[in-house]
Every structure is written in structure tokens, then in C-alpha cells.
Write a protein that holds these residues in place. Structure first.
Motif, PDB file in Angstrom:
ATOM      1  N   UNK A 160       0.851  -1.215   0.000  1.00 59.13           N
ATOM      2  CA  UNK A 160       0.000   0.000   0.000  1.00 59.13           C
ATOM      3  C   UNK A 160       0.877   1.252   0.000  1.00 59.13           C
ATOM      4  N   UNK A 161       1.957   1.190   0.773  1.00 57.10           N
ATOM      5  CA  UNK A 161       2.860   2.334   0.857  1.00 57.10           C
ATOM      6  C   UNK A 161       3.542   2.574  -0.508  1.00 57.10           C
ATOM      7  N   UNK A 162       3.985   1.463  -1.117  1.00 64.19           N
ATOM      8  CA  UNK A 162       4.609   1.575  -2.446  1.00 64.19           C
ATOM      9  C   UNK A 162       3.639   2.207  -3.438  1.00 64.19           C
ATOM     10  N   UNK A 163       2.385   1.729  -3.393  1.00 64.41           N
ATOM     11  CA  UNK A 163       1.389   2.235  -4.350  1.00 64.41           C
ATOM     12  C   UNK A 163       1.195   3.747  -4.145  1.00 64.41           C
ATOM     13  N   UNK A 164       1.238   4.181  -2.890  1.00 67.13           N
ATOM     14  CA  UNK A 164       1.077   5.619  -2.630  1.00 67.13           C
ATOM     15  C   UNK A 164       2.265   6.397  -3.215  1.00 67.13           C
ATOM     16  N   UNK A 165       3.474   5.876  -2.963  1.00 70.33           N
ATOM     17  CA  UNK A 165       4.685   6.554  -3.472  1.00 70.33           C
ATOM     18  C   UNK A 165       4.679   6.599  -5.007  1.00 70.33           C
ATOM     19  N   UNK A 166       4.428   5.447  -5.623  1.00 70.63           N
ATOM     20  CA  UNK A 166       4.445   5.393  -7.090  1.00 70.63           C
ATOM     21  C   UNK A 166       3.318   6.233  -7.687  1.00 70.63           C
ATOM     22  N   UNK A 167       2.171   6.249  -6.996  1.00 65.99           N
ATOM     23  CA  UNK A 167       1.042   7.050  -7.483  1.00 65.99           C
ATOM     24  C   UNK A 167       1.437   8.528  -7.551  1.00 65.99           C
ATOM     25  N   UNK A 168       2.145   8.983  -6.515  1.00 67.54           N
ATOM     26  CA  UNK A 168       2.591  10.389  -6.499  1.00 67.54           C
ATOM     27  C   UNK A 168       3.578  10.646  -7.633  1.00 67.54           C
TER      28      UNK A 168
END
Ligand SMILES: Cc1ncc(COP(=O)(O)O)c(C=O)c1O
Length: 428
Positions: free
Chosen positions: A306-314
Motif C-alpha cells: 500500500x505504501x509503495x502504491x502511494x509513493x508510485x502514485x505520487x
């Protein structure tokens, strides 16, 4: 001098080595790292403090298990690792059973094994055009004919795929399998629609072909709705894997350094792959599997993803916003819902390979589109940008530089002037 010509051992090398590909431009893009350089070229994942921390804590438990961790592992993978694969596949929406799983050295080995068990020299494989160059590299060792099918914003063009298969049938070309990356495709970032997935399964049924579904970015979605995998769709009808083989990897959600991936496939395909893998490396690293199992067992991996997805989304947003801000008119790009990549289309006549040395010289690297086509003829005016590794601030800087390089090229090619004239003409 070309390293490969008039070499000391030329008369001895196997024919298959002549098919092995290299790319001067890709190497150029990869070679320039360091301060002042923004690399939007490679697909290296963000590791983050979380993984480092977890690995440090893991150290002692791996030592505790050293009696097995430092031993050979079964060729198919440890049962604990296959259990983790089943858990990861379930989290991404695809049912699986441990006995249908083969643990591999990264997803990359799964690509090689597919080629190894299916391709004789001269056989054909149907791929998306463009497609992941690592897959083209892996298949190249078996000297196949690569039949490319265009990708639009709904994924592989199935009507075109049918035509290609028909033409192959007419000319007696044996097509052995279809290779596709349905989610956030590398390099275009496009996701295949549900309708196209059903059509592809139907087409494969009609021509009695296996499909290799490469779902390397399965869990990295930053928008839109998940679409069932080909494997999940097939299994709804068959109850287990038939013609749709599924390839996954721990590289993007955990670490590429452990070199762990997997193939989930029909028992007969899997048996042959296991034998081929046995001859290649006996089995994947037990140590890596122990580390991965520890990480996934901690239960924190879902939070990590979930954290990765947030970082990559940004980072994806930073890339899309900076492209919109800086790119000159006439340049377009895809808007991926996940994965690592944006595919940029330059005006006709702007050659992305020829432009690369200038871009690298000014401090930004990308991969030219040509690398994603087997014949090297497509993709001249395209390039792939990766948003996985650079922070948003650097993405903005890299895209700004790239846009200035593109604008200069367009001017050199007379495209800017021509466009302005055409627009003025259109306005009357
Ligand atoms: C589409 C796709 N498949 C497979 C791979 C192979 O990755 P690995 O061998 O690290 O699992 C990659 C890596 O970038 C990829 O982009």
C-alpha cells in the motif's frame, strides 16, 4: 570495431548466440548514473526504509534457519515459498494452488523457460508491439519469429492478432504461444480491458495456443478498477490453469535482488519447465526464498505494498503533470493506472534513439521506443519514461530537460515551424 565480428572463437559459437540482442542506446541510458543525472530509463523499484528495516530484523531468523536456508532447495521451490506465492496471487485476485507453482529466478527466468519448452528455431511467438525488451531478449535465444500485434488504449488489438494468426496459418508458420502483459504494460502503461481479455482467451482457444500472461506489476495500481487476470477468467470456467500460464515476480513488491518470481501453469507445462529449470540451475536460491518467506510471513507486506502504491502514485502524477506542463504541442503520452511506465509519442520525424545522446548530455535518460520492437523497425518516434525510481522533484526536472531537448529536435527537423504554419493555416 564490433566486438562480435572476427572474434577469436567465432567458428565455435552456437548459432543461437547470434540471435542474442544488445542495445547500444539502452546501455547508454543505463550507464549514466550519478549526481546531476535524472534517470527515467530503468524500471528499478523503490526499496524504501521499510524493506531495509525488515531485512535487518530478519537477519537473525535467517541465521536460525541456516541449516536449511544455506542448503539446496527443491527445483519447484520450497513449499513455504510456494505458499507465499499463492497468498500473493490471491491478494492480486487470481486463485492458485501451490502444486501448480514453479518458483523461478525472477520473472525473467519464467520467460526463458517458456521459450525453452515451446520454441524450436523458426517457430513463432505472438507478442504485443511494443513489448518488454527482456521478453524479446529471453525468446531470442531460441531463434523464433516474433509476430508483433499493435497495442491501443485497450491493450492488444485482438482483431489484428487474429489476422496475424490467420496469415501465419496460411504460410505454414507454427505459432507456439501468445505473450502478453495485460496490466500496466511495459512499455506503454496500457491495461487490457475485460472485453479484450475475454476475446484473447477465445482466440487462443480457437487456435489452441497457450498464453503467457506476465503480471509483473499486478499489485501496483494507483487508480481505476482492477480487471480479472486472464488466468482468473480461465479458471472460473476450468477450475485450474489450462492454456493461460501466469508469470509473477517479487521484484516489484519486495526486492529485485532476491531474484524470485514464479510461473503458475497447467501441470504438463509446469513439469517440462521444472525439468528445464533443473538443467539450468537445479533450483532457485534457498536463502532468497527464506528471506522472502520471512518478509511475507511478517504480515506487514500488505502495508508495504500500500505504501509503495502511494509513493508510485505520487510519482506517476508528477510525471503526468510535468509532461502536461512542459511538452510542446504535438507530443502525446499514455496515462497508466499503475505500474512504472509512461509511453511518449513524439511527432513523426523525431527519432528518439538519435535524440538520446543529447538528452543524456543534458542530464536526463530514457529508453528509446525501438528497443521494444523485435525487428527494430517500430517505435522510432516513441520513448519510454519510468517514474518508479526518481522522486517527484527529480521527475519534474527530468521532464523539463527532456521537453527542451524535444523542442530543439522539433525545431531542427522543422516540425515546430511547420506546426505553427499549419495551425495558422487552419485558423485561416
Ligand atoms: C513486464 C516484465 N516482466 C518481467 C520482468 C522481470 O523482472 P524480474 O526478473 O526482476 O522478476 C520485468 C522487469 O522489469 C518486467 O517489466
Amino acid at each position: 570495431m564490433n566486438e562480435d565480428s572476427n572474434g577469436r572463437f567465432d567458428r565455435l559459437y552456437a548459432d543461437r548466440t547470434s540471435g542474442l540482442r544488445t542495445s547500444v542506446t539502452r546501455e547508454l541510458a543505463a550507464s549514466r548514473r550519478g549526481p546531476g543525472m535524472v534517470s527515467l530509463a530503468g524500471g528499478s523499484p523503490e526499496m524504501g526504509a521499510f524493506v531495509e528495516d525488515a531485512l535487518r530484523r530478519m537477519g537473525s531468523s535467517v541465521v536460525r534457519e541456516s541449516a536449511t536456508a544455506f542448503q539446496y532447495a527443491p527445483t519447484e521451490g520450497t513449499s513455504a515459498a510456494r505458499g507465499v506465492v499463492v497468498e500473493a496471487m490471491a491478494a492480486a485476485g487470481t486463485p492458485s494452488r501451490p502444486e501448480d507453482v514453479l518458483v523461478t529466478n525472477g520473472g525473467q527466468q519464467g520467460l526463458d523457460l517458456m521459450g525453452r519448452v515451446f520454441l524450436n528455431e523458426g517457430d513463432a511467438v505472438l507478442v504485443e508491439a511494443p513489448t518488454y525488451y527482456g521478453a524479446l531478449d529471453a525468446f531470442a535465444a531460441y531463434r523464433p519469429r516474433v509476430l508483433g500485434v499493435p497495442v491501443d488504449d485497450e491493450g492488444m488489438d485482438i482483431a489484428e492478432a487474429r489476422e496475424v494468426l490467420e496469415a501465419a496459418r496460411r504460410t505454414g508458420t507454427r505459432v507456439k504461444f501468445v505473450y502478453t502483459i495485460p496490466n500496466f504494460q511495459n512499455p506503454t502503461g496500457v491495461t487490457m480491458t475485460l472485453g479484450r481479455r475475454r476475446e484473447l482467451l477465445e482466440l487462443a482457444r480457437e487456435y489452441d495456443l497457450p498464453i503467457l500472461e506476465d503480471d509483473a506489476y499486478a499489485m501496483l495500481r494507483y487508480g481505476g478498477e482492477p480487471v480479472p487476470s486472464l488466468s482468473a477468467l480461465e479458471q472460473q470456467e476450468t477450475g485450474g490453469p489450462e492454456r493461460a500460464a501466469y508469470l509473477g515476480t517479487f521484484s516489484k513488491i519486495f526486492s529485485p535482488g532476491v531474484r524470485l518470481g514464479w510461473v503458475h501453469a497447467h501441470p504438463e507445462i509446469l513439469r517440462r519447465m521444472r525439468l528445464a529449470k533443473q538443467g539450468a540451475d537445479l533450483g532457485s536460491s534457498n536463502l532468497s526464498q527464506t528471506v522472502a518467506v520471512e518478509f511475507f510471513r511478517s504480515g506487514k507486506w500488505r502495508e508495504h505494498v500500500r505504501r509503495l502504491a502511494r509513493i508510485y502514485g505520487e510519482r506517476r502524477d508528477a510525471m503526468l503533470d510535468s509532461l502536461a506542463e512542459f511538452m510542446p504541442e504535438g507530443v502525446s503520452w499514455t496515462r497508466p493506472e499503475g505500474g512504472f511506465f509512461v509511453w511518449v509519442t513524439l511527432p513523426e520525424g523525431v527519432d528518439a534513439s538519435a535524440m538520446l545522446p543529447e538528452a543524456v548530455g543534458r542530464g536526463v535518460a530514457y529508453v528509446p521506443g525501438e528497443d521494444f520492437y523485435a525487428d527494430g523497425f517500430g517505435g522510432k518516434n516513441h520513448l519510454r519514461l519510468s517514474f518508479s525510481f526518481a522522486e517527484p522533484r527529480l521527475i519534474w526536472r527530468g521532464v523539463r530537460i527532456l521537453a527542451s531537448v524535444v523542442r530543439d529536435r522539433m525545431e531542427i527537423e522543422g516540425i515546430v515551424g511547420r506546426e505553427l504554419r499549419e495551425r495558422a493555416h487552419a485558423r485561416g
